[in-house]
Design a protein around this motif. Sequence first.
Motif, PDB file in Angstrom:
ATOM      1  N   PRO A  49       6.347 -16.582 -14.461  1.00 57.03           N
ATOM      2  CA  PRO A  49       4.992 -15.939 -14.755  1.00 57.03           C
ATOM      3  C   PRO A  49       4.589 -15.172 -13.461  1.00 57.03           C
ATOM      4  CG  PRO A  49       4.566 -18.323 -14.099  1.00 57.03           C
ATOM      5  CD  PRO A  49       6.022 -17.980 -14.378  1.00 57.03           C
ATOM      6  N   VAL A  50       3.885 -14.006 -13.612  1.00 52.34           N
ATOM      7  CA  VAL A  50       3.397 -13.186 -12.566  1.00 52.34           C
ATOM      8  C   VAL A  50       2.215 -12.524 -12.692  1.00 52.34           C
ATOM      9  CG1 VAL A  50       4.704 -11.263 -13.418  1.00 52.34           C
ATOM     10  CG2 VAL A  50       4.047 -11.340 -11.076  1.00 52.34           C
ATOM     11  N   VAL A  51       1.224 -12.433 -11.837  1.00 49.73           N
ATOM     12  CA  VAL A  51      -0.132 -11.990 -11.938  1.00 49.73           C
ATOM     13  C   VAL A  51      -0.318 -10.659 -10.838  1.00 49.73           C
ATOM     14  CG1 VAL A  51      -1.300 -13.365 -10.687  1.00 49.73           C
ATOM     15  CG2 VAL A  51      -2.488 -12.030 -12.378  1.00 49.73           C
ATOM     16  N   GLN A  52      -0.698  -9.564 -11.258  1.00 51.95           N
ATOM     17  CA  GLN A  52      -0.808  -8.223 -10.294  1.00 51.95           C
ATOM     18  C   GLN A  52      -2.080  -7.570 -10.378  1.00 51.95           C
ATOM     19  OE1 GLN A  52       2.701  -6.893 -12.046  1.00 51.95           O
ATOM     20  NE2 GLN A  52       3.857  -6.712 -10.198  1.00 51.95           N
ATOM     21  N   MET A  53      -2.664  -7.082  -9.503  1.00 49.30           N
ATOM     22  CA  MET A  53      -3.946  -6.337  -9.464  1.00 49.30           C
ATOM     23  C   MET A  53      -3.860  -5.094  -8.622  1.00 49.30           C
ATOM     24  SD  MET A  53      -7.773  -7.544  -8.715  1.00 49.30           S
ATOM     25  CE  MET A  53      -8.235  -8.464 -10.150  1.00 49.30           C
ATOM     26  N   GLY A  54      -4.161  -4.002  -9.000  1.00 50.54           N
ATOM     27  CA  GLY A  54      -4.257  -2.775  -8.143  1.00 50.54           C
ATOM     28  C   GLY A  54      -5.638  -2.100  -7.850  1.00 50.54           C
ATOM     29  N   TYR A  55      -5.653  -1.451  -6.857  1.00 57.26           N
ATOM     30  CA  TYR A  55      -6.842  -0.797  -6.369  1.00 57.26           C
ATOM     31  C   TYR A  55      -6.410   0.669  -5.727  1.00 57.26           C
ATOM     32  CZ  TYR A  55     -11.379   0.209  -4.081  1.00 57.26           C
ATOM     33  OH  TYR A  55     -12.659   0.559  -3.702  1.00 57.26           O
ATOM     34  N   SER A  85       0.871  -1.127  -0.040  1.00 55.68           N
ATOM     35  CA  SER A  85      -0.011   0.148   0.048  1.00 55.68           C
ATOM     36  C   SER A  85       0.947   1.446  -0.075  1.00 55.68           C
ATOM     37  CB  SER A  85      -0.930  -0.017   1.278  1.00 55.68           C
ATOM     38  OG  SER A  85      -0.165   0.165   2.377  1.00 55.68           O
ATOM     39  N   TRP A  86       0.703   2.285  -0.749  1.00 54.32           N
ATOM     40  CA  TRP A  86       1.352   3.412  -0.894  1.00 54.32           C
ATOM     41  C   TRP A  86       0.429   4.598  -0.719  1.00 54.32           C
ATOM     42  CZ3 TRP A  86       1.775  -0.891  -3.641  1.00 54.32           C
ATOM     43  CH2 TRP A  86       3.147  -1.617  -3.731  1.00 54.32           C
ATOM     44  N   GLY A 121      -3.612  10.681  -2.232  1.00 54.51           N
ATOM     45  CA  GLY A 121      -4.184   9.477  -2.966  1.00 54.51           C
ATOM     46  C   GLY A 121      -3.661   8.008  -2.405  1.00 54.51           C
ATOM     47  N   TRP A 122      -4.266   7.175  -2.529  1.00 53.96           N
ATOM     48  CA  TRP A 122      -3.912   5.730  -1.905  1.00 53.96           C
ATOM     49  C   TRP A 122      -3.791   4.730  -2.973  1.00 53.96           C
ATOM     50  CZ3 TRP A 122      -2.046   4.536   2.844  1.00 53.96           C
ATOM     51  CH2 TRP A 122      -2.140   5.570   3.803  1.00 53.96           C
ATOM     52  N   TYR A 123      -2.693   3.859  -3.093  1.00 55.82           N
ATOM     53  CA  TYR A 123      -2.939   2.984  -4.134  1.00 55.82           C
ATOM     54  C   TYR A 123      -2.312   1.417  -3.334  1.00 55.82           C
ATOM     55  CZ  TYR A 123      -1.193  -0.102  -8.010  1.00 55.82           C
ATOM     56  OH  TYR A 123      -0.871  -1.274  -8.866  1.00 55.82           O
ATOM     57  N   TYR A 124      -3.199   0.523  -3.820  1.00 61.21           N
ATOM     58  CA  TYR A 124      -2.969  -0.904  -3.129  1.00 61.21           C
ATOM     59  C   TYR A 124      -2.513  -1.802  -4.156  1.00 61.21           C
ATOM     60  CZ  TYR A 124      -5.427   1.407   0.810  1.00 61.21           C
ATOM     61  OH  TYR A 124      -6.024   2.456   1.550  1.00 61.21           O
ATOM     62  N   GLU A 125      -1.764  -2.772  -3.867  1.00 61.61           N
ATOM     63  CA  GLU A 125      -1.441  -3.950  -5.076  1.00 61.61           C
ATOM     64  C   GLU A 125      -1.169  -5.006  -4.407  1.00 61.61           C
ATOM     65  OE1 GLU A 125       0.556  -2.813  -8.832  1.00 61.61           O
ATOM     66  OE2 GLU A 125       2.166  -4.256  -8.157  1.00 61.61           O
ATOM     67  N   ALA A 126      -1.663  -6.235  -4.990  1.00 58.37           N
ATOM     68  CA  ALA A 126      -1.329  -7.511  -4.722  1.00 58.37           C
ATOM     69  C   ALA A 126      -0.888  -8.235  -5.839  1.00 58.37           C
ATOM     70  CB  ALA A 126      -2.773  -8.207  -4.173  1.00 58.37           C
ATOM     71  N   LEU A 139     -10.907  -0.551  -8.951  1.00 54.26           N
ATOM     72  CA  LEU A 139      -9.669  -1.283  -9.485  1.00 54.26           C
ATOM     73  C   LEU A 139      -9.054  -0.748 -10.729  1.00 54.26           C
ATOM     74  CD1 LEU A 139     -11.620  -4.674  -9.609  1.00 54.26           C
ATOM     75  CD2 LEU A 139      -9.729  -4.186  -7.987  1.00 54.26           C
ATOM     76  N   THR A 140      -7.697  -0.524 -10.561  1.00 54.43           N
ATOM     77  CA  THR A 140      -6.925  -0.040 -11.443  1.00 54.43           C
ATOM     78  C   THR A 140      -6.774  -0.868 -12.876  1.00 54.43           C
ATOM     79  OG1 THR A 140      -4.927  -0.608 -10.390  1.00 54.43           O
ATOM     80  CG2 THR A 140      -6.035   1.385 -10.023  1.00 54.43           C
TER      81      THR A 140
END
Length: 275
Positions: A200-206, A171-172, A179-184, A221-222
């Motif tokens: 391989p990698v998968v990422q999702m942001g909010y 989280s940033w 503003g806030w940004y979150y990622e997994a 969701l971004t």
Amino acid sequence: MKTLLKLSSLAILATSAAAAGTTEATATTATTEPWITGSVSAGFDSSYYFRGLWFSNNNFWGAVNLSAPIADKLTLGLGALYTETVDTNIAGGGGELDYSEMDLIASLSYEHDFATFGLVVTNYHFFETFSGEIDGVSNGGGIYDAEVKNALDIGLTMTKSFGDFKLYLGSWFDTKIDGWYYEAGLDYTYEVNDKLSLVPVVQMGYAIDYYTNNGSDEEGLTHVRAALSAPYKATDSVTVTPYIACNFGLETRKDLNVNETRNDVYGGVSVTYAF
């Protein structure tokens, strides 16, 4: 901006031994690892995305990372990255976009038995504004971030390994825009041989109020990013890593990535020298 740069940590190792006998004694010389370790990298990206937001195409970049242990399980990291487009044409005859960026990064990393936790502070400088420039004029139009040339965010991260899998959470908070940004993210390392791996990698942001205006939702969701990299260890110190990725723009990015399709396939390559 860059996602986050990977910082290694090594502890100081010192060993000594002495053997005594009835008539003689011998001793071995103590050896130590370098206190500061690091890497120098250079690369090319056919598109530059950061946290699901498109910035430019055909970017060359360079980076340096340093790390040093400062306490048991605690490591200090320092890094810098510069990226610049060499050819970005705005869709619809908008013109040639100029974009370049410098990031300065400081971090603390703590290796707990459960996971590795990090505190990261990043200062971003956008030489032609956050949105880039066309003929000396910001490409942001009426967007409130069009004249932004500097930003700073503070992040908390966690990395947890499960065998060959790694889970990333972060989280940033951007102090420039509140503003806030979150990622997994989740990746898997498959060792083809002692030199080549497939990752391989998968990422999702909010995002919450995080560069999400211009008709997009202020919270949501971004993006989803899926990628496959193939790091090849050319020598003990040099690693060459090609990759291919796809950025799937979601609700808070759909009206901002105006130069690209909603789902954009891109790729690149990097060379890293570790010391």
